[in-house]
Design a protein around this motif. Structure first.
Motif, PDB file in Angstrom:
ATOM      1  N   THR A  71      33.956  15.072  36.995  1.00 34.31           N
ATOM      2  CA  THR A  71      33.704  15.582  35.655  1.00 34.31           C
ATOM      3  C   THR A  71      34.798  15.060  34.741  1.00 34.31           C
ATOM      4  O   THR A  71      35.974  15.052  35.112  1.00 34.31           O
ATOM      5  CB  THR A  71      33.722  17.126  35.650  1.00 34.31           C
ATOM      6  N   PHE A  72      34.403  14.620  33.557  1.00 32.16           N
ATOM      7  CA  PHE A  72      35.352  14.123  32.568  1.00 32.16           C
ATOM      8  C   PHE A  72      35.035  14.801  31.248  1.00 32.16           C
ATOM      9  O   PHE A  72      33.890  14.825  30.812  1.00 32.16           O
ATOM     10  CB  PHE A  72      35.221  12.602  32.407  1.00 32.16           C
ATOM     11  N   GLN A  73      36.069  15.352  30.615  1.00 34.68           N
ATOM     12  CA  GLN A  73      35.889  15.947  29.295  1.00 34.68           C
ATOM     13  C   GLN A  73      37.083  15.613  28.428  1.00 34.68           C
ATOM     14  O   GLN A  73      38.210  15.546  28.911  1.00 34.68           O
ATOM     15  CB  GLN A  73      35.654  17.447  29.387  1.00 34.68           C
ATOM     16  N   ALA A  74      36.802  15.376  27.149  1.00 31.79           N
ATOM     17  CA  ALA A  74      37.864  14.976  26.230  1.00 31.79           C
ATOM     18  C   ALA A  74      37.702  15.678  24.891  1.00 31.79           C
ATOM     19  O   ALA A  74      36.593  15.890  24.409  1.00 31.79           O
ATOM     20  CB  ALA A  74      37.847  13.468  26.018  1.00 31.79           C
ATOM     21  N   LYS A  75      38.810  16.011  24.319  1.00 33.83           N
ATOM     22  CA  LYS A  75      38.888  16.538  22.961  1.00 33.83           C
ATOM     23  C   LYS A  75      39.528  15.449  22.116  1.00 33.83           C
ATOM     24  O   LYS A  75      40.585  14.925  22.456  1.00 33.83           O
ATOM     25  CB  LYS A  75      39.742  17.808  22.955  1.00 33.83           C
TER      26      LYS A  75
END
Length: 97
Positions: free
Chosen positions: A66-70
């Motif tokens: 899983t990859f998440q970015a702000k």
């Protein structure tokens, strides 16, 4: 809330997936000058990824990554380019079956 989110199932054993994840992050670190802190766990690895305007997390488990970015204000216009780069990395290191 994340500006970018990807989740990809993988059919690898955890050690093989870990090797691929670390290689992908190393390539990204070298290519884009990211600051990455990779922490190995028994059942899950976590990576904190930072660069000016981008704060991201990658999580690897036995069955998915899983990859998440702000994105900061100045990185938001580059969302499409950043998303494409992440998807390309996932496709290269964790191809869909």
């Amino acid at each position: 809330m994340s500006d970018i989110y990807f989740e990809r199932q993988h059919g690898l054993d955890f050690e093989s997936a870990r090797t691929k994840a670390q290689a992908w992050l190393q390539e990204a670190e070298n290519q884009f000058g990211l600051n990455i802190n990779y922490i190995k766990g028994n059942n899950q690895d976590n990576a904190s990824i930072h660069k000016a305007g981008v704060d991201a997390q990658a999580t690897l488990t036995a069955d998915k990554i899983t990859f998440q970015a702000k994105l900061g204000l100045f990185a938001k216009p580059l969302k499409g380019v950043i998303s494409s780069g992440i998807k390309e990395g996932l496709d290269n290191y964790f191809p869909q079956s």
